[in-house]
Design a protein around this motif. Structure first.
Motif, PDB file in Angstrom:
ATOM      1  N   GLY A 276       0.778  -1.224   0.000  1.00 31.98           N
ATOM      2  CA  GLY A 276       0.000   0.000   0.000  1.00 31.98           C
ATOM      3  C   GLY A 276       0.811   1.275   0.000  1.00 31.98           C
ATOM      4  O   GLY A 276       0.266   2.352  -0.223  1.00 31.98           O
ATOM      5  N   SER A 277       2.124   1.211   0.249  1.00 30.63           N
ATOM      6  CA  SER A 277       2.917   2.432   0.328  1.00 30.63           C
ATOM      7  C   SER A 277       3.097   3.086  -1.030  1.00 30.63           C
ATOM      8  O   SER A 277       3.353   4.283  -1.115  1.00 30.63           O
ATOM      9  N   LYS A 278       2.990   2.296  -2.116  1.00 30.60           N
ATOM     10  CA  LYS A 278       3.105   2.840  -3.468  1.00 30.60           C
ATOM     11  C   LYS A 278       1.738   3.072  -4.101  1.00 30.60           C
ATOM     12  O   LYS A 278       1.626   3.326  -5.296  1.00 30.60           O
ATOM     13  N   GLY A 279       0.693   2.996  -3.287  1.00 31.31           N
ATOM     14  CA  GLY A 279      -0.652   3.113  -3.818  1.00 31.31           C
ATOM     15  C   GLY A 279      -1.297   1.751  -3.948  1.00 31.31           C
ATOM     16  O   GLY A 279      -0.696   0.721  -3.651  1.00 31.31           O
ATOM     17  N   THR A 280      -2.531   1.737  -4.395  1.00 30.70           N
ATOM     18  CA  THR A 280      -3.272   0.482  -4.513  1.00 30.70           C
ATOM     19  C   THR A 280      -2.877  -0.259  -5.783  1.00 30.70           C
ATOM     20  O   THR A 280      -2.297   0.320  -6.708  1.00 30.70           O
ATOM     21  N   LEU A 281      -3.189  -1.544  -5.832  1.00 32.37           N
ATOM     22  CA  LEU A 281      -3.010  -2.301  -7.067  1.00 32.37           C
ATOM     23  C   LEU A 281      -3.973  -1.748  -8.116  1.00 32.37           C
ATOM     24  O   LEU A 281      -5.188  -1.737  -7.905  1.00 32.37           O
ATOM     25  N   GLN A 282      -3.440  -1.303  -9.237  1.00 33.85           N
ATOM     26  CA  GLN A 282      -4.250  -0.636 -10.260  1.00 33.85           C
ATOM     27  C   GLN A 282      -4.813  -1.631 -11.273  1.00 33.85           C
ATOM     28  O   GLN A 282      -4.613  -1.500 -12.483  1.00 33.85           O
ATOM     29  N   TYR A 283      -5.515  -2.616 -10.769  1.00 36.45           N
ATOM     30  CA  TYR A 283      -6.070  -3.669 -11.617  1.00 36.45           C
ATOM     31  C   TYR A 283      -7.468  -4.017 -11.127  1.00 36.45           C
ATOM     32  O   TYR A 283      -7.870  -3.634 -10.028  1.00 36.45           O
ATOM     33  N   SER A 284      -8.168  -4.774 -11.938  1.00 36.22           N
ATOM     34  CA  SER A 284      -9.480  -5.270 -11.536  1.00 36.22           C
ATOM     35  C   SER A 284      -9.307  -6.204 -10.334  1.00 36.22           C
ATOM     36  O   SER A 284      -8.201  -6.701 -10.074  1.00 36.22           O
ATOM     37  N   PRO A 285     -10.387  -6.466  -9.579  1.00 38.67           N
ATOM     38  CA  PRO A 285     -10.266  -7.413  -8.466  1.00 38.67           C
ATOM     39  C   PRO A 285      -9.706  -8.766  -8.891  1.00 38.67           C
ATOM     40  O   PRO A 285      -8.871  -9.343  -8.173  1.00 38.67           O
ATOM     41  N   GLU A 286     -10.130  -9.269 -10.046  1.00 40.84           N
ATOM     42  CA  GLU A 286      -9.645 -10.583 -10.490  1.00 40.84           C
ATOM     43  C   GLU A 286      -8.145 -10.556 -10.758  1.00 40.84           C
ATOM     44  O   GLU A 286      -7.405 -11.437 -10.304  1.00 40.84           O
ATOM     45  N   LYS A 287      -7.677  -9.539 -11.495  1.00 40.89           N
ATOM     46  CA  LYS A 287      -6.246  -9.462 -11.789  1.00 40.89           C
ATOM     47  C   LYS A 287      -5.437  -9.184 -10.529  1.00 40.89           C
ATOM     48  O   LYS A 287      -4.340  -9.717 -10.358  1.00 40.89           O
ATOM     49  N   SER A 288      -5.975  -8.339  -9.642  1.00 44.90           N
ATOM     50  CA  SER A 288      -5.281  -8.072  -8.382  1.00 44.90           C
ATOM     51  C   SER A 288      -5.151  -9.342  -7.556  1.00 44.90           C
ATOM     52  O   SER A 288      -4.109  -9.612  -6.952  1.00 44.90           O
ATOM     53  N   SER A 289      -6.222 -10.150  -7.538  1.00 48.54           N
ATOM     54  CA  SER A 289      -6.198 -11.420  -6.822  1.00 48.54           C
ATOM     55  C   SER A 289      -5.104 -12.326  -7.364  1.00 48.54           C
ATOM     56  O   SER A 289      -4.385 -12.997  -6.601  1.00 48.54           O
ATOM     57  N   HIS A 290      -4.950 -12.353  -8.673  1.00 49.36           N
ATOM     58  CA  HIS A 290      -3.923 -13.188  -9.290  1.00 49.36           C
ATOM     59  C   HIS A 290      -2.518 -12.691  -8.949  1.00 49.36           C
ATOM     60  O   HIS A 290      -1.605 -13.497  -8.734  1.00 49.36           O
TER      61      HIS A 290
END
Length: 348
Positions: A276-290
């Motif tokens: 989280g220090s560099k910001g959130t994962l900038q992907y859809s929930p599915e891609k972030s989950s992967h």
């Protein structure tokens, strides 16, 4: 007579048609220190990943020149371990942001395909006994097959603004359910649960619960904190300990369960894209989950390679748990009997 002027494709002149790879970056050209500082892992580990994933990452492409598996893996490791924007990391190995994004996607999917190879509970009795012995050596808690907990990873708001991903702090996240052994090796990782779900609900709906209730080991259990409900296969702490035996049980439980909190810190420290220090994962929930699951696979592989030093706490914005521990004691009489027997047998 006018002579037509052809626009020449420099790539075609240099490399021709077909599926030649462009080696923008070679491991042998840099020092071990550079690899660890830039990509988070030593040369031997990276070479292992090239051997493991090379065939998958070399699939035919319609482009005249494909990016080599080695370059794809370095690009993905750079993103996972730094959490930096893909443009800057892509510049370090000479590829565009679009290519960087494809590399991260390709390596992520290749690792996810192999998740069951590296993340699983042991099956043979000798390994299961070693697992329990190792846990017992930590604080004297017998019969432990793993410690379980949830951790939140921040993601961008889904395009559809699905409120199911908004957690108790008002942030969008995935609630990830994980189990580890006494060394922090992950035995189970479910990374796709929406952030609005409480830990106890995640566990109720998880494949982990189905696995333990259908293949129930009657000689062991998981340890979970007070955000979960007591079950015959899941031992939780007593909310209000009263006797010396109950205090000893709670102390042993806490000391043993702490392993997964340290594992979460290690994951965030090693894979800064999750902290989280560099910001959130900038992907859809599915891609972030992967991406989270891919980092879990890499975590286990790194432990196999002896990279098992516990890391310092990460400095990210997301905390390990969103729960406030307001669960009531289980009404499962059999689960209560199992815990009481454990108290009498080992802590009285």
């Amino acid at each position: 007579m006018a002579v037509p002027i052809a626009v020449l494709d420099c790539d075609l002149l240099l490399y021709g048609r077909g599926h030649r790879t462009l080696d923008r970056f070679k491991l042998e050209d840099v020092t071990d220190e550079y690899l660890v500082s830039t990509y988070g892992f030593p040369r031997q580990f990276i070479c292992y990943l090239v051997d493991l994933l090379g065939a998958t990452l070399s699939r035919p492409t319609q482009r005249s020149r494909a990016i080599s598996p080695e370059t794809q893996i370095l690009a993905a490791l750079g993103f996972y371990t730094s959490g930096s924007f893909q443009t800057r990391m892509g510049d370090a190995i000479g590829i565009s942001q679009a290519s960087m994004s494809r590399c991260v996607a390709n390596v992520t999917e290749a690792l996810v395909e192999r998740a069951s190879q590296f993340i699983h509970f042991p099956k043979d009795e000798a390994t299961v006994q070693t697992l329990k012995d190792d846990f017992y050596g930590l604080a004297g808690m017998p019969g432990v097959l793993g410690v379980v907990d949830c951790t939140h990873v921040a993601i961008k708001a889904p395009n559809a603004e699905d409120l199911s991903y908004v957690n108790r702090k008002g942030l969008h996240s995935l609630n990830c359910l994980m189990v580890c052994d006494s060394r922090g090796v992950l035995l189970s990782a479910e990374t796709h649960w929406p952030g609005s779900l409480p830990d106890c609900t995640v566990l109720e709906q998880a494949a982990l619960t189905s696995q333990f209730e259908t293949e129930l080991r009657k000689d062991g259990w998981l340890l979970g904190d007070s955000s979960f409900v007591l079950r015959t296969w899941l031992m939780t702490p007593l909310h209000i300990p009263e006797t010396p035996a109950e205090y000893r049980y709670n102390m042993a439980h806490s000391a043993t369960h702490n392993v997964i909190e340290r594992t979460f810190r290690t994951l965030r420290s090693r894979f800064r894209c999750l902290d989280g220090s560099k910001g959130t994962l900038q992907y859809s929930p599915e891609k972030s989950s992967h991406i989270i699951l891919a980092c879990c696979v890499l975590h286990n592989i790194s432990l196999q390679h002896g990279l098992d030093v516990w890391s310092a706490p990460a400095t990210g914005h997301m905390e390990q748990s969103e729960e406030e521990y307001e669960q009531t004691e289980s009404v499962d009489s059999e689960a209560c009997r199992v815990r009481q027997e454990l108290l009498l047998t080992h802590f009285s």
